[in-house]
Write a protein that holds these residues in place. Structure first.
Motif, PDB file in Angstrom:
ATOM      1  N   ARG A   1    -115.075 -32.654  66.399  1.00 34.31           N
ATOM      2  CA  ARG A   1    -114.197 -31.571  65.914  1.00 34.31           C
ATOM      3  C   ARG A   1    -113.611 -30.796  67.081  1.00 34.31           C
ATOM      4  NH1 ARG A   1    -118.312 -31.135  61.967  1.00 34.31           N
ATOM      5  NH2 ARG A   1    -119.352 -29.492  63.151  1.00 34.31           N
ATOM      6  N   GLY A   2    -114.436 -30.527  68.085  1.00 31.12           N
ATOM      7  CA  GLY A   2    -113.957 -29.799  69.259  1.00 31.12           C
ATOM      8  C   GLY A   2    -112.858 -30.551  69.988  1.00 31.12           C
ATOM      9  N   ALA A   3    -113.020 -31.856  70.119  1.00 33.35           N
ATOM     10  CA  ALA A   3    -111.999 -32.670  70.791  1.00 33.35           C
ATOM     11  C   ALA A   3    -110.684 -32.617  70.021  1.00 33.35           C
ATOM     12  CB  ALA A   3    -112.480 -34.114  70.917  1.00 33.35           C
ATOM     13  N   ALA A   4    -110.775 -32.673  68.694  1.00 35.07           N
ATOM     14  CA  ALA A   4    -109.565 -32.596  67.868  1.00 35.07           C
ATOM     15  C   ALA A   4    -108.883 -31.241  68.032  1.00 35.07           C
ATOM     16  CB  ALA A   4    -109.920 -32.848  66.400  1.00 35.07           C
ATOM     17  N   MET A   5    -109.674 -30.163  68.138  1.00 36.98           N
ATOM     18  CA  MET A   5    -109.108 -28.825  68.319  1.00 36.98           C
ATOM     19  C   MET A   5    -108.424 -28.697  69.675  1.00 36.98           C
ATOM     20  SD  MET A   5    -112.290 -26.611  66.780  1.00 36.98           S
ATOM     21  CE  MET A   5    -111.719 -25.106  67.581  1.00 36.98           C
TER      22      MET A   5
END
Length: 292
Positions: free
Chosen positions: A216-220
């Motif tokens: 999720r962090g990478a997508a953000m």
């Protein structure tokens, strides 16, 4: 700069894991004390081992992987990419390390964001395009941002205490005067196996959730979940074709990798990572939400 959303689920799981591990090990120490083990020996051994783990854990991880820290002059492209991603994630720039292996993977280690190291393998850099590489690096930086790499390092240390203490305490005469025919040693070994198993399962459960959080962090950070989906699929497709000997050399680091390097099948309960299907489904859901 990305507006970072705290993952309360991850933070809650990290706190719960450390609390449960601490409770397990306090009970373990109380059991050893009741069996006549010298408290001084226990505290000395554990204190020394914890100190070494805290101050040298990142070096040991890099050493075990034969990773080499590289300068910006040596690897300008990857340094520039990490610098840009760190500015977006509001993170201090970590050191960059390269691991020369055909296994396509990456990992982050370190005691804190200020001492972090992000490592990538030559196999990864050879197989991914720029967008996919950025997504993988953003995933590793998310581990740094969430500080879950620190918790994993500490938790992994705790899971080895039972084994190392039981193995070496007998050389210090630590079983006291209560020992009768070696019966106490057998009981301690059985209890230590139970402690290790509980620790093992807790760490694996935390490790699986932290991968979802880092995805999720990478997508953000990148704003493009599809790039990470593509990278995960490429790495997953290549992994079965990597020679078993190469996989076995690095699979001890599976909990740190973006995708585990496994030389055989493993049960979900003992896996360090969620299934690829679940990770891709979560990323595709994020992609649809961003597009709408």
């Amino acid at each position: 700069m990305v507006k970072w959303k705290r993952d309360m689920g991850l933070e809650g799981r990290m706190v719960l894991t450390m609390f449960l591990l601490a409770a397990v090990y306090l009970l373990f120490l109380a059991f050893l004390a009741s069996m006549g083990t010298s408290m001084g020996v226990m505290l000395l051994f554990i204190g020394l081992f914890m100190g070494l783990q805290y101050y040298y854990s990142d070096r040991l991880v890099l050493w075990s992987m034969k990773a080499t820290v590289v300068s910006e002059e040596e690897e300008p492209k990857i340094h520039q990419t990490v610098t840009r991603l760190c500015a977006m994630a509001d993170l201090p720039k970590p050191r960059i390390a390269i691991v020369r292996t055909p296994v396509p993977n990456a990992f982050a280690t370190g005691k804190s964001p200020g001492s972090a190291v992000v490592a990538v393998t030559t196999g990864l850099m050879d197989r991914l395009n720029q967008g996919e590489l950025e997504a993988v690096l953003a995933h590793e930086l998310s581990h740094v941002k969430n500080r879950d790499m620190t918790i994993l390092t500490i938790a992994s240390f705790l899971s080895t205490v039972a084994f190392f203490f039981v193995r070496y305490s007998m050389y210090f005469g630590g079983f006291g005067n209560n020992r009768k025919g070696g019966g106490n040693i057998i009981v301690i070994w059985l209890v230590s196996i139970g402690v290790w198993l509980v620790s093992f399962l807790l760490i694996r459960a935390l490790s699986r959730y932290r991968e979802f959080a880092a995805d999720r962090g990478a997508a953000m950070i990148t704003g493009n979940p599809a790039n990470l989906t593509s990278a995960l699929m490429k790495i997953s497709d290549v992994m079965p074709r990597i020679p078993t000997e190469d996989l076995r050399k690095v699979e001890g680091m599976n909990a740190f990798f973006i995708i585990p390097a496994v030389s055989g099948s493993i049960m979900n309960l003992f896996s360090t990572h969620p299934s690829m299907e679940k990770r891709i489904a979560a990323l595709e859901k994020m992609q649809r939400e961003m597009e709408s």
